[in-house]
Structure formats: structure tokens, C-alpha cells
Design an enzyme around this catalytic site. Structure first.
Site, PDB file in Angstrom:
ATOM      1  N   SER A  92      29.824  14.849  45.694  1.00  0.00           N
ATOM      2  CA  SER A  92      28.836  15.646  44.958  1.00  0.00           C
ATOM      3  C   SER A  92      29.511  16.639  44.022  1.00  0.00           C
ATOM      4  O   SER A  92      30.577  17.167  44.326  1.00  0.00           O
ATOM      5  CB  SER A  92      27.972  16.433  45.947  1.00  0.00           C
ATOM      6  N   GLY A 123     -15.964  -4.595   2.583  1.00  0.00           N
ATOM      7  CA  GLY A 123     -16.695  -5.584   1.804  1.00  0.00           C
ATOM      8  C   GLY A 123     -17.707  -6.285   2.706  1.00  0.00           C
ATOM      9  O   GLY A 123     -17.435  -6.508   3.880  1.00  0.00           O
ATOM     10  N   ARG A 174      -2.296   8.624   2.944  1.00  0.00           N
ATOM     11  CA  ARG A 174      -3.115   9.322   3.945  1.00  0.00           C
ATOM     12  C   ARG A 174      -2.404   9.451   5.291  1.00  0.00           C
ATOM     13  O   ARG A 174      -2.873  10.160   6.169  1.00  0.00           O
ATOM     14  CB  ARG A 174      -4.467   8.618   4.102  1.00  0.00           C
ATOM     15  N   GLY A 211       0.832  -1.213   0.000  1.00  0.00           N
ATOM     16  CA  GLY A 211       0.000   0.000   0.000  1.00  0.00           C
ATOM     17  C   GLY A 211       0.855   1.245   0.000  1.00  0.00           C
ATOM     18  O   GLY A 211       1.934   1.246   0.581  1.00  0.00           O
ATOM     19  N   GLU A 257     -17.768  -6.021  -2.536  1.00  0.00           N
ATOM     20  CA  GLU A 257     -17.107  -4.764  -2.213  1.00  0.00           C
ATOM     21  C   GLU A 257     -18.148  -3.657  -2.161  1.00  0.00           C
ATOM     22  O   GLU A 257     -19.117  -3.680  -2.930  1.00  0.00           O
ATOM     23  CB  GLU A 257     -16.042  -4.444  -3.264  1.00  0.00           C
TER      24      GLU A 257
HETATM   25  C1  UD1 Z   1     -10.134  -4.713   1.499  1.00  0.00           C
HETATM   26  C2  UD1 Z   1     -11.141  -5.793   1.079  1.00  0.00           C
HETATM   27  C3  UD1 Z   1     -12.491  -5.512   1.757  1.00  0.00           C
HETATM   28  C4  UD1 Z   1     -12.278  -5.525   3.248  1.00  0.00           C
HETATM   29  C5  UD1 Z   1     -11.179  -4.513   3.662  1.00  0.00           C
HETATM   30  C6  UD1 Z   1     -10.841  -4.695   5.105  1.00  0.00           C
HETATM   31  C7  UD1 Z   1     -10.540  -6.423  -1.224  1.00  0.00           C
HETATM   32  C8  UD1 Z   1     -10.841  -6.262  -2.660  1.00  0.00           C
HETATM   33  N1  UD1 Z   1     -11.296  -5.721  -0.376  1.00  0.00           N
HETATM   34  O1  UD1 Z   1     -10.616  -3.484   1.031  1.00  0.00           O
HETATM   35  O2  UD1 Z   1     -13.442  -6.502   1.418  1.00  0.00           O
HETATM   36  O3  UD1 Z   1     -13.490  -5.213   3.912  1.00  0.00           O
HETATM   37  O4  UD1 Z   1      -9.970  -4.752   2.913  1.00  0.00           O
HETATM   38  O5  UD1 Z   1      -9.945  -3.699   5.526  1.00  0.00           O
HETATM   39  O6  UD1 Z   1      -9.651  -7.200  -0.861  1.00  0.00           O
HETATM   40  N2  UD1 Z   1      -2.687  -4.158  -1.400  1.00  0.00           N
HETATM   41  C9  UD1 Z   1      -1.574  -4.489  -2.124  1.00  0.00           C
HETATM   42  N3  UD1 Z   1      -1.611  -4.390  -3.474  1.00  0.00           N
HETATM   43  C10 UD1 Z   1      -2.724  -3.993  -4.133  1.00  0.00           C
HETATM   44  C11 UD1 Z   1      -3.858  -3.642  -3.393  1.00  0.00           C
HETATM   45  C12 UD1 Z   1      -3.813  -3.747  -2.011  1.00  0.00           C
HETATM   46  O7  UD1 Z   1      -0.562  -4.875  -1.534  1.00  0.00           O
HETATM   47  O8  UD1 Z   1      -2.666  -3.947  -5.361  1.00  0.00           O
HETATM   48  C13 UD1 Z   1      -2.643  -4.259   0.056  1.00  0.00           C
HETATM   49  C14 UD1 Z   1      -2.697  -2.895   0.703  1.00  0.00           C
HETATM   50  O9  UD1 Z   1      -1.391  -2.464   1.026  1.00  0.00           O
HETATM   51  C15 UD1 Z   1      -3.486  -3.140   1.958  1.00  0.00           C
HETATM   52  C16 UD1 Z   1      -4.342  -4.350   1.635  1.00  0.00           C
HETATM   53  O10 UD1 Z   1      -3.781  -4.958   0.493  1.00  0.00           O
HETATM   54  O11 UD1 Z   1      -2.626  -3.486   3.035  1.00  0.00           O
HETATM   55  C17 UD1 Z   1      -5.814  -3.984   1.403  1.00  0.00           C
HETATM   56  O12 UD1 Z   1      -5.939  -3.111   0.310  1.00  0.00           O
HETATM   57  P1  UD1 Z   1      -6.954  -1.895   0.321  1.00  0.00           P
HETATM   58  O13 UD1 Z   1      -6.884  -1.228  -0.981  1.00  0.00           O
HETATM   59  O14 UD1 Z   1      -6.763  -1.105   1.542  1.00  0.00           O
HETATM   60  O15 UD1 Z   1      -8.349  -2.692   0.383  1.00  0.00           O
HETATM   61  P2  UD1 Z   1      -9.728  -2.135   0.918  1.00  0.00           P
HETATM   62  O16 UD1 Z   1     -10.363  -1.319  -0.135  1.00  0.00           O
HETATM   63  O17 UD1 Z   1      -9.549  -1.551   2.262  1.00  0.00           O
END
Ligand code: UD1
Ligand code: CA
Length: 452
Positions: free
Chosen positions: A391, A144, A18, A14, A158
Site C-alpha cells: 500500500s 414540407g 443555431r 448546412g 414547402e
Molecule cells: C427540408 C425539406 C422539407 C422537409 C425537411 C425535413 C427541401 C426543399 N425541404 O426542409 O420538405 O420537410 O427538410 O427536415 O428539401 N443542404 C445543403 N445544401 C443546401 C441546402 C441544404 O447541403 O443548399 C442540406 C442541409 O445541410 C440539411 C439538408 O440539406 O442537412 C436540409 O436542408 P434544410 O435547409 O434544413 O431544409 P429544410 O428547410 O429543413
């Protein structure tokens, strides 16, 4: 279950914008330890024998932290962010080595408990091809939703794809999944990107498992377990939850915390038996407090050892490498760094002790310091047993003070003092009788002149 082999895949690609930080998100810390290190510790404790970490491009610092915690971790780079399933597939070579269980976990969920991961693995042992961690968040926005039919998990929707009725579902996807290793690659390869975001969603695995006539189940847990961190506010909230857990664990183990809400612990803080901690103390990483020690208020410790029966503070600071022996007394406004304070030694008031051995039973007086830094390099001070450092003395390192030696108050010690030696290194006192009144008169005359 323990004989089942397990691969843990930690997704940490990620970008974390933010957080408004130059530091990668998973390298932020709670409880004195990186988010990534917490997750790696949890998967190890849940019995994973291999670890794969998926990082983004140019994330050497993340790879280095993973290797520091788990030296044999496999590092896989996801060069483009194309979704959670795509990220998991980046670790495809690790999956292909063949494991009974595969845990997929996000690098930003540091509060996950090993027992929760073990419950997910237990579901695989009972025949599920996929176990999904579900929870009921106070605010489900963004998560999700888990679609059930009877008790069976049929799909994860999702939020951006969900209908109004589906959005009303309160059981959500925590994001952690456990795959049966034998089926994992076949499942992943069927995941497409035909959705609004055009991403490969790991969550599609559920419907695919169903279509393959395999079993998908939900393991439900509390929100704290899956608390993900995207902002500094969430980082602080997570810290607060972790602190509660650490304080509770310390008290359960017998530590007396007089005002637990004011004591800050690290994930690796270790306590012996019958330790008492007064209000407002910060335990940074790497601190061990042995049996019967008492920590008075307003102390700050990092990478230090506090021996049995020692008394420390109030207002004491222990920096890396401070080692206090049995029954040592360290009082207010005393700073100690990279020093061994042997059994029974005392430094009760206003002192700096760095790069020093203070021998057993010695006394380091009020306001005394070692001058360990000459502006270029650090030097050592070695003080023997039962020595007395008067001291307000300054010990200019490198210097050796022998056993039983006595340093007169206010001395500036630049040469070694042999055992039993008495060192006086200060200007001799001069007393002039009946001269105080004359001095005042002189000064008074001066003032009068200046006023004219
Ligand atoms: C994801 C889940 C959602 C769940 C939520 C919980 C999916 C599609 N959705 O959503 O159902 O409720 O987490 O927090 O899985 N990451 C990568 N590479 C990528 C995309 C993501 O390494 O290409 C990693 C991110 O660093 C992160 C994690 O996967 O640590 C989750 O990705 P994020 O985009 O935050 O998913 P959410 O939309 O939060
Ligand atoms: Ca997320």
C-alpha cells in the site's frame, strides 16, 4: 434486392449556426459518435456500395470525418448554398457513374434506421422512380407537406409555399428520398428555383416524376427516424432517444441493467453474455465488456476492454487502452490508462496505473501508484506475475518488478526489483520510549508562551 447497386448521397453542407458552436453541425456527437458517422453507418447497413458526401466550402473537418468512417467516400463541395436539389447535383459525377438506387439523406438525422432505408430501396425495386420518407410529426411546423391523390404522392409543398388547406396536412416530408438511378439526373435537371426562397428544392422532384409519367411513393415511418438536429436542445433530445434504443438493445441481448435510465452507452459499446451493470455507469466510445463481468455503480470507461468475470468499481475510471484480463478486480477510486492488467490481478482501492503491465495474479495495494510521467515524457512500468505492491507505494517509471517480487508498504521504488526480490525503500522507523508525554508538555509550554 441486395444485387441492386446503391449510391448514398449525404447532404452535409448546412452551416448549422443555431448550434452556437465553432464545430460543424454534423460533427457533433450522440452516443459517442458524430452525427455524420451515424448516417454513414446506416447507409452502409442498408447496402449502399458507394457513398458521396456533399460538404460546404472550408469544411475539411467534415471531409476528414467522412473519410475516417468510409475511406472510399467521394467528397463533393457545394460552394454556394442554393438548395437541397442543388446540393444533390453537386454529387452529379457520382450519380453519372450509374447506380440502380440512389439514397439522398441529410447528415443531421443520426437516428435513421437501416431497415427504413431498405424499405425505401424495396419501393424502387418494385418500380417506383422516387420514394419519399413521410412521417406525422407532433408539430408539423417547418416541414414540407406531402400531397396525395388517392394513395399516390403527387407533390411536396414547402411550408412557405403552402396554402392554409395544405398546411393542415399532417403527413410531412422527412427529407429522405430514394431515386431510381436511371432517372435521377433527368429529374434533377428539371428542378428550377422559382419559389419564394429562390432555392432549388429537392422536393420538386415529386411533381416532375409525375409529369414524366413515372411513379412516386411515400414510405411512412416514425418521427424518431427522421429527427433532424438544428439546436443543442434537439441534440440532447436525440441523445435521449438513442440512449433508449441502445439500452433496449443491450437488454434484449441479455445484459442486466439494474437501472437502465441511469446507464449511458455508446453506439459501439459491446457486451458479452450475462454482464451485470449497476446504476450510474458511463460507457464512452470503444468499450467492450466480456462475459460475466460485473460493473458496479459510478464507473466511467473509454476505449477499454473488460475481461470475462472481471469486477469493476464502484467509482472506477478506465481510460484509453485499459485492458483487464479474466477475473481481474478493480475497486473504488482506481484509475487505469494504457495498461494491461493480466488475469486475476487486483487493484482494489485508490490507485493509479498508467503505461503498465500488471502481471497475472498480482496485487496492487491501496493508495499505490505508478509515477509514469516525469513532466516531459511517459515511461513504462512492468510488473511480473504474482507480485505484491504494498500500500501507498510509488513505482517511479521506467521500472521493472519481477515475478513474485514484494514491495514493502510505503516504498518509493526507483530501481528494478528482481523476481522474488523484497524491496523496502522508506525511512526506518524510530521509537523513543516514554517520550510522548514530554513532547506534549513541551508543546503545551510553547502554546502558553504564544498566548502571553
Ligand atoms: C427540408 C425539406 C422539407 C422537409 C425537411 C425535413 C427541401 C426543399 N425541404 O426542409 O420538405 O420537410 O427538410 O427536415 O428539401 N443542404 C445543403 N445544401 C443546401 C441546402 C441544404 O447541403 O443548399 C442540406 C442541409 O445541410 C440539411 C439538408 O440539406 O442537412 C436540409 O436542408 P434544410 O435547409 O434544413 O431544409 P429544410 O428547410 O429543413
Ligand atoms: Ca432542416
Amino acid at each position: 434486392m441486395s444485387e441492386r447497386s446503391c449510391l448514398a448521397i449525404v447532404l452535409a453542407a448546412g452551416e448549422g449556426t443555431r448550434m452556437r458552436s465553432a464545430r460543424p453541425k454534423v460533427l457533433h456527437e450522440v452516443g459517442g459518435r458524430s452525427l455524420l458517422a451515424h448516417v454513414l453507418a446506416a447507409v452502409r447497413a442498408a447496402g449502399s456500395s458507394s457513398t458521396a458526401v456533399v460538404i460546404g466550402p472550408d469544411a475539411e473537418a467534415v471531409a476528414a470525418e467522412a473519410k475516417r468512417v468510409v475511406p472510399d467516400a467521394g467528397i463533393f463541395v457545394q460552394s454556394e448554398r442554393r438548395g437541397t436539389a442543388h446540393a444533390m447535383l453537386a454529387a452529379g459525377p457520382a450519380i453519372a457513374r450509374g447506380f440502380d438506387d440512389i439514397l439522398v439523406i441529410y447528415g443531421d438525422t443520426p437516428l435513421i434506421r437501416p431497415e427504413t432505408l431498405s424499405r425505401m430501396r424495396a419501393a424502387l425495386a418494385k418500380g417506383a422512380a422516387l420514394a419519399v420518407l413521410g412521417f406525422r410529426p407532433r408539430n408539423p411546423a417547418g416541414y414540407g407537406r406531402l400531397l396525395l391523390d388517392g394513395g399516390d404522392l403527387v407533390a411536396i409543398r414547402e411550408e412557405v409555399e403552402a396554402s392554409a388547406a395544405e398546411r393542415a396536412i399532417t403527413l410531412c416530408n422527412g427529407g429522405l428520398m430514394a431515386f431510381a438511378g436511371a432517372d435521377a439526373l433527368a429529374i434533377l435537371q428539371q428542378i428550377g428555383s422559382h419559389n419564394r426562397k429562390g432555392e432549388f428544392y429537392l422536393t420538386d422532384a415529386v411533381a416532375i416524376v409525375r409529369a414524366m409519367k413515372l411513379k412516386a411513393v411515400v414510405i411512412e415511418t416514425e418521427e424518431d427516424d427522421v429527427r433532424g438536429i438544428n439546436t443543442k436542445t434537439q441534440l440532447a433530445e436525440t441523445e435521449a432517444v438513442l440512449q433508449q434504443r441502445l439500452r433496449q438493445a443491450a437488454m434484449d441481448a441479455g445484459v442486466t441493467l439494474i437501472a437502465p435510465e441511469t446507464v449511458f452507452l455508446s453506439a459501439d459499446t459491446k457486451f458479452g453474455r450475462d454482464v451485470v451493470v449497476e446504476p450510474f455507469v458511463v460507457f464512452g466510445p470503444g468499450v467492450t465488456v466480456d462475459d460475466n463481468a460485473v460493473i458496479h455503480s459510478f464507473c466511467h470507461f473509454i476505449h477499454s476492454y473488460i475481461g470475462k468475470g472481471a469486477s469493476v468499481g464502484p467509482f472506477a475510471r478506465l481510460r484509453p487502452g485499459a485492458q483487464l484480463g479474466e477475473n481481474v478486480h478493480i475497486g473504488n477510486f482506481v484509475e487505469i490508462k494504457a495498461s494491461v492488467i493480466e488475469a486475476g490481478a487486483k487493484a482494489n482501492h485508490l490507485a493509479y496505473i498508467g503505461d503498465t503491465r500488471l502481471g497475472a495474479g498480482s496485487n496492487f495495494g491501496a493508495g499505490a501508484i505508478v509515477c509514469n510521467y516525469d513532466g516531459e515524457a511517459k515511461h513504462r512500468t512492468d510488473i511480473g506475475k504474482r507480485a505484491f505492491i504494498g500500500s501507498n507505494s510509488s513505482l517511479v517509471a521506467p521500472v521493472k518488478i519481477g515475478d513474485g517480487a514484494y514491495i514493502a508498504t510505503g516504498s518509493v521504488i526507483t530501481q528494478d526489483v528482481p523476481p522474488d526480490g523484497l524491496a523496502i525503500a522508506r525511512e526506518r522507523q524510530v521509537v523513543k520510549e516514554n517520550r510522548a508525554s514530554r513532547l506534549r508538555a513541551l508543546k503545551g509550554a510553547g502554546k502558553k508562551k504564544a498566548a502571553e
